[in-house]
Write a protein that holds these residues in place. Structure first.
Motif, PDB file in Angstrom:
ATOM      1  N   ASP A 154       7.106 -13.373   6.880  1.00 13.56           N
ATOM      2  CA  ASP A 154       8.378 -12.677   7.026  1.00 13.56           C
ATOM      3  C   ASP A 154       8.494 -11.514   6.052  1.00 13.56           C
ATOM      4  O   ASP A 154       8.324 -11.690   4.839  1.00 13.56           O
ATOM      5  N   ALA A 155       8.784 -10.344   6.580  1.00 18.27           N
ATOM      6  CA  ALA A 155       9.123  -9.135   5.808  1.00 18.27           C
ATOM      7  C   ALA A 155       9.513  -8.089   6.838  1.00 18.27           C
ATOM      8  O   ALA A 155       8.715  -7.802   7.733  1.00 18.27           O
ATOM      9  N   LYS A 179      12.514 -19.375  11.439  1.00 22.45           N
ATOM     10  CA  LYS A 179      12.366 -17.919  11.354  1.00 22.45           C
ATOM     11  C   LYS A 179      12.316 -17.282  12.739  1.00 22.45           C
ATOM     12  O   LYS A 179      12.960 -16.263  12.994  1.00 22.45           O
ATOM     13  N   HIS A 217      17.158 -10.847  16.219  1.00 20.87           N
ATOM     14  CA  HIS A 217      16.664  -9.467  16.183  1.00 20.87           C
ATOM     15  C   HIS A 217      16.528  -8.906  17.596  1.00 20.87           C
ATOM     16  O   HIS A 217      16.967  -7.792  17.874  1.00 20.87           O
ATOM     17  N   LYS A 238       7.787 -11.524  23.561  1.00 17.89           N
ATOM     18  CA  LYS A 238       8.670 -12.055  22.512  1.00 17.89           C
ATOM     19  C   LYS A 238       9.739 -12.988  23.057  1.00 17.89           C
ATOM     20  O   LYS A 238      10.073 -13.999  22.432  1.00 17.89           O
ATOM     21  N   ARG A 246      11.263 -16.455  21.437  1.00 21.34           N
ATOM     22  CA  ARG A 246      12.480 -16.243  20.642  1.00 21.34           C
ATOM     23  C   ARG A 246      13.749 -16.738  21.319  1.00 21.34           C
ATOM     24  O   ARG A 246      14.684 -17.147  20.650  1.00 21.34           O
TER      25      ARG A 246
HETATM   26  C1  CS2 Z   1      10.901  -7.936  14.714  1.00 18.77           C
HETATM   27  C2  CS2 Z   1       9.879  -8.451  13.707  1.00 18.77           C
HETATM   28  O1  CS2 Z   1       9.839  -6.125  15.780  1.00 18.77           O
HETATM   29  C3  CS2 Z   1      10.238  -7.286  15.912  1.00 18.77           C
HETATM   30  O2  CS2 Z   1      10.148  -7.888  16.968  1.00 18.77           O
HETATM   31  O3  CS2 Z   1      11.734  -8.976  15.116  1.00 18.77           O
HETATM   32  O4  CS2 Z   1       8.860  -7.549  13.510  1.00 18.77           O
HETATM   33  C4  CS2 Z   1      10.550  -8.805  12.375  1.00 18.77           C
HETATM   34  O5  CS2 Z   1      11.024  -7.664  11.724  1.00 18.77           O
HETATM   35  C5  CS2 Z   1       9.595  -9.538  11.484  1.00 18.77           C
HETATM   36  O6  CS2 Z   1       9.126 -10.679  12.146  1.00 18.77           O
HETATM   37  C6  CS2 Z   1      10.286  -9.927  10.191  1.00 18.77           C
HETATM   38  O7  CS2 Z   1       9.462 -10.765   9.482  1.00 18.77           O
END
Ligand code: CS2
Length: 476
Positions: free
Chosen positions: A217-218, A282, A290, A368, A372
């Motif tokens: 994670d970052a 996460k 996100h 994704k 997710r």
């Molecule tokens: C974001 C990830 O671009 C994306 O799909 O959800 O890259 C997110 O920033 C990272 O997993 C954070 O650790």
């Protein structure tokens, strides 16, 4: 290094003394912001953990980093920015340009770790999590194992050569946002070996290669001109490819690292018995939110995460999604306080020092969403929990795809041709459009589209988001 301006943090070890012990596939921004940062911390303690970074296709990373000796700057953004030079990458290879050099590293007895950040699609898995033997790249690699192009192809051929040289296995860590990344990577390697007629190698891999699961994670926004100018100013030198991320960084790995464990722990890596619990938290609380934020935020005209989070209605919806829909499906484990975790992620999303483009997060939705949002939806249905809020991000993704196609804008997604074809059949009627998308079995599987509560929730969200008052979708 001698010309660097003051105030820049430099490696606290002598680079000349370091040796490659890690081969990393996919040295994109995330790797350079995350794992390379951790290895940089480890090198003072163990100089044999420098990285050989291997790009699978593009030559851009090598072209940028080789002239600067593998060095680059990492800017950690918060109220005060911290700028450091990362020295962990000692060699950069582009696999198709120098295949023998890549194999030489993989059979080097000093190399004991292979890490990878190749995005979800780079693992070439079918929706069920098996190696997708129908993918053209996999078919090609199976037919010509000595000239691979996929991650699994490189790894398995590298392992074959290692075994032939009488060496032991190694530890392979898939650092992407897949659920059960370690187990999936392991299974794909064994399946590749078997499908290429090397059952004995599959057996050897099972016994000799460790594939610990991990949570990485970052938040790492793509590098842009603002960063390039700022980095040049802070460094007093120009950096061909500076990297930026938030200050927060976390790496949890299954406690299976053997001799390496202490070095990792000393660098701040959490070694966990139940890595799946961290990974699950996460992928759902952060990544699921996100993606929802990206597709809904773009619909409402926002460009970045912090801008979208400044909208109280949208931020309130995201918080309810985290607390009421994502949190109930998480597993309890020591070190994970779910309520505090949610609060911390909301604060990270609000970080005004980070301009994280919603469009960047919107990429690769077909890869994704199943992890997710669709998995949490299936579980919520099974547990009798509502799916209204969870469905909003999925409906917003469908409309995002339709808008891109209507505007003749590109769709960055391995399923782009199929998605464009579906979008061209959509005319705005919620039931018909949703039905057209749900036919994509590679995303939705065979079961979920049949579930009436899911379909109804999707249609309702689709109707609201598509109407003149899209905010109505944020009411639940
Ligand atoms: C974001 C990830 O671009 C994306 O799909 O959800 O890259 C997110 O920033 C990272 O997993 C954070 O650790």
């Amino acid at each position: 290094m001698a010309k660097l301006r003051g105030g820049v943090i430099r490696p606290d070890y002598d680079r000349a003394d370091t040796r490659v012990g890690v081969v990393h596939f996919g040295p994109g921004a995330f790797h350079r912001a995350h794992q390379a940062f951790y290895f940089d911390r480890m090198l003072a303690r163990d100089p044999t953990l420098a990285i050989c970074a291997v790009s699978l296709h593009s030559d851009t990373v090598r072209a940028a980093l080789e002239p600067q000796d593998g060095l680059y700057s990492l800017t950690e953004r918060e109220a005060e920015n911290v700028v450091r030079v990362i020295g962990a990458i000692r060699q950069v290879l582009t696999a198709p340009r120098s295949p023998q050099a890549v194999f030489a590293r993989l059979v080097d007895p000093a190399v004991r770790l292979v890490t990878a950040t190749v995005t979800e699609k780079g693992y070439c898995l079918s929706p069920g999590g098996d190696l997708d033997l129908d993918l053209p790249a996999i078919r090609q690699d199976l037919g010509r194992t000595t000239e691979p192009q996929t991650l699994v192809g490189w790894l398995v051929e590298g392992l074959r050569r290692r075994r032939a040289a009488g060496l032991g296995g190694l530890t392979a860590i898939a650092c992407d946002n897949l659920s059960g990344n370690g187990e999936r990577f392991a299974r794909s390697a064994r399946q590749f070996a078997r499908a290429s007629g090397q059952a004995d190698l599959a057996h050897w891999i099972e016994g000799e290669v460790r594939f610990p699961g991990t949570m990485v994670d970052a938040i790492t926004p793509a590098s842009d001109d603002i960063l390039r100018a700022e980095a040049a100013e802070r460094l007093g030198l120009s950096d061909a490819w500076p990297i930026q991320r938030e200050r927060f960084v976390q790496w949890v790995i299954a406690d299976e690292l053997g001799a390496e464990a202490e070095t990792f722990a000393a660098a701040g890596v959490t070694l966990a018995g139940d890595v799946a619990a961290f990974e699950r938290a996460k992928l759902r609380v952060l990544n699921g939110s996100h993606s929802t934020l990206a597709y809904v935020g773009l619909r409402l005209g926002y460009q970045s995460v912090c801008e979208a989070m400044a909208d109280p209605e949208l931020a309130g919806f995201i918080e309810r999604l985290m607390r009421l829909d994502m949190a109930p499906g998480l597993t309890l484990t020591p070190g994970l306080d779910v309520s505090a975790y949610v609060a911390e992620i909301l604060a990270r999303f609000r970080n005004p020092a980070i301009v994280h483009k919603l469009a960047q997060i919107a990429w690769d939705g077909s890869q994704k969403l199943p992890i997710r949002l669709l998995q949490p939806i299936s579980e919520a249905l099974a547990a009798g929990r509502p799916v209204e809020r969870l469905a909003v991000g999925v409906a917003a993704w469908m409309q995002f795809v339709c808008r891109q196609v209507a505007n003749e804008a590109p769709i960055t997604d391995p399923l782009a041709p199929l998605l464009s074809a579906v979008a061209r059949r959509c005319g705005g009627d919620p039931a018909r459009d949703v039905a057209a998308f749900l036919e994509i079995e590679a995303i939705f599987g065979p079961e979920l589209p049949r579930r009436a509560p899911f379909r109804n929730a999707l249609e309702a969200a689709y109707r609201r988001l598509g109407g003149g008052q899209p905010r109505l979708a944020l009411k639940p």
